[in-house]
Design an enzyme around this catalytic site. Structure first.
Site, mmCIF file in Angstrom:
data_model
loop_
_atom_site.group_PDB
_atom_site.id
_atom_site.type_symbol
_atom_site.label_atom_id
_atom_site.label_comp_id
_atom_site.label_asym_id
_atom_site.label_seq_id
_atom_site.Cartn_x
_atom_site.Cartn_y
_atom_site.Cartn_z
ATOM 1 N N ASP A 131 2.462 11.247 -13.232
ATOM 2 C CA ASP A 131 3.717 10.802 -12.605
ATOM 3 C C ASP A 131 4.274 9.547 -13.276
ATOM 4 O O ASP A 131 5.269 8.978 -12.827
ATOM 5 C CB ASP A 131 3.555 10.600 -11.086
ATOM 6 C CG ASP A 131 2.236 9.978 -10.687
ATOM 7 O OD1 ASP A 131 1.482 9.555 -11.571
ATOM 8 O OD2 ASP A 131 1.960 9.908 -9.471
ATOM 9 N N HIS A 175 0.574 5.416 -9.497
ATOM 10 C CA HIS A 175 0.318 4.632 -8.291
ATOM 11 C C HIS A 175 -1.081 4.018 -8.312
ATOM 12 O O HIS A 175 -2.008 4.631 -8.838
ATOM 13 C CB HIS A 175 0.468 5.528 -7.049
ATOM 14 C CG HIS A 175 1.780 6.245 -6.994
ATOM 15 N ND1 HIS A 175 1.937 7.532 -7.454
ATOM 16 C CD2 HIS A 175 2.993 5.839 -6.569
ATOM 17 C CE1 HIS A 175 3.209 7.898 -7.298
ATOM 18 N NE2 HIS A 175 3.873 6.886 -6.767
ATOM 19 N N HIS A 199 -5.961 8.153 -3.594
ATOM 20 C CA HIS A 199 -5.493 7.301 -2.479
ATOM 21 C C HIS A 199 -6.388 7.427 -1.243
ATOM 22 O O HIS A 199 -6.203 6.685 -0.283
ATOM 23 C CB HIS A 199 -4.056 7.662 -2.087
ATOM 24 C CG HIS A 199 -3.054 7.374 -3.156
ATOM 25 N ND1 HIS A 199 -2.930 6.131 -3.728
ATOM 26 C CD2 HIS A 199 -2.133 8.169 -3.774
ATOM 27 C CE1 HIS A 199 -1.971 6.175 -4.656
ATOM 28 N NE2 HIS A 199 -1.483 7.400 -4.704
ATOM 29 N N ASP A 225 -2.846 6.961 -13.192
ATOM 30 C CA ASP A 225 -1.771 7.488 -12.342
ATOM 31 C C ASP A 225 -0.714 6.391 -12.161
ATOM 32 O O ASP A 225 -1.004 5.205 -12.267
ATOM 33 C CB ASP A 225 -2.366 7.876 -10.968
ATOM 34 C CG ASP A 225 -1.390 8.621 -10.075
ATOM 35 O OD1 ASP A 225 -1.452 9.855 -10.038
ATOM 36 O OD2 ASP A 225 -0.558 7.963 -9.406
HETATM 37 ZN ZN LIG Z 1 0.642 8.987 -8.254
#
Ligand SMILES: [Zn+2]
Length: 335
Positions: free
Chosen positions: A278, A191, A155, A189
């Site tokens: 995740d 996200h 991120h 991931d």
């Molecule tokens: Zn994540």
């Protein structure tokens, strides 16, 4: 399978994040590393702990100099139990800011990603192990490597920390490898890998592909849509696969196969996998329904590409089962 971990990446230990004005417990905890290392040792995998520091030039090829300097300086200026959170975000040009809290608004995208005295060192070591394993891959000393990076990185954009990330370990490894051949990044991931996307958005020598939770409902909300395909020279070299809530093994596998076809067509010299776990059905901040057994199949499918592969640990917050999921993935890589 070559596995590389570090020491001080566990020193970074944020006590809370700020969500909707409230202090809530922080999900990105040092126990994440412990649980993975424990599971790997139980399965008799060797963990190397020797690495070289990431060269400044490579760090600055990935992140802006003011951003790197700020993390270094802010970490250094904090005392033992202090932490720094942004309270206001830069809406102008960031001129005339005087104190660390205001400066931090220049370099932050959320209030989940504080700076602590140990943050620079931990993030630097996290980046360094990604770099060191990438170097071994490039030199042909290994064909596959896994790095236990923490804090995670995907991120972090060229100049913004966010989503628990400071230095983009995946992008640093990909940037290093891009000097020696074409690189594909596959981000699995939960996200969207917004930082990695931003860093390579205008480049065609690094293809970025991300499979993630539909950003209309999940962090990072503002990026990860299908129509984000790259810009300028990079047009057509960024591919996003947003998926619905409760996506299970079968639907995920079908999407992964599509993503791998895109990567195969690109004919990369190297593949960097941003491995977030995740996506697990029991992840406390999850959205998908993947099973421990599936991670093995996911890795087997990726390994079919038959290129040198570097796996960089990103998210995954079920500290009880994270280790089993990492082991399942690694077994798939070597089967
Ligand atoms: Zn994540």
């Amino acid at each position: 399978m070559y596995i590389l971990s570090a020491g001080s990446q566990k020193d970074h230990n944020p006590q809370f994040e700020i969500f909707n004005g409230e202090q809530t417990s922080h999900s990105e905890v040092p126990a994440r590393i412990d649980t993975i290392e424990k599971a790997l040792r139980r399965e008799k995998f060797q963990i190397d702990k020797t690495f070289s520091p990431v060269p400044k030039s490579l760090l600055l090829k990935t992140h802006k100099v003011d951003y790197v300097k700020f993390i270094s300086q802010a970490s250094r200026e904090l005392k033992n139990n202090e932490s720094l959170y942004p309270s206001i975000f830069n809406m102008g040009r960031g001129q005339g800011v005087t104190n660390s809290m205001t400066k931090m608004g220049n370099f932050s995208s959320d209030m989940y990603t504080p700076i602590l005295p140990s943050t620079y060192k931990s993030a630097f070591e996290s980046a360094s192990i990604a770099y060191s394993a990438a170097q071994k891959l490039q030199q042909g000393k290994i064909q596959k490597g896994y790095t236990l990076c923490r804090p995670p990185g995907h991120h972090a954009t060229s100049s913004l920390m966010g989503g628990y990330c400071y230095f983009n370990n995946t992008a640093i490894a990909a940037n290093y490898l891009s000097s020696y051949g074409k690189v594909a990044v596959l981000d699995v991931d939960l996200h969207h890998g917004n930082g990695t996307q931003e860093i390579f958005y205008q480049r065609k020598d690094v293809l970025t592909v991300s499979i993630h939770a539909d950003p209309r409902f999940k962090f990072p909300y503002y990026t990860g849509f299908v129509n984000e395909t790259g810009e300028g020279l990079g047009k057509g070299f960024n591919v996003n696969y947003p998926l619905a809530e409760k996506t299970g093994d079968k639907k995920y596998q079908a999407t992964l196969e599509k993503a791998l076809l895109v990567i195969k067509k690109y004919r990369p010299t190297y593949l960097v996998v941003a491995l977030g776990l995740d996506t697990f059905i029991e992840d406390p901040i999850g959205f998908f329904s993947l099973t421990t057994e599936y991670y093995q199949k996911m890795a087997e499918t990726i390994a079919h590409l038959q290129v040198p592969i570097l796996i960089v640990q990103e998210g995954g917050y079920n500290t009880e089962k994270l280790g089993n999921n990492a082991v399942s993935f690694i077994k798939g890589m070597i089967s």
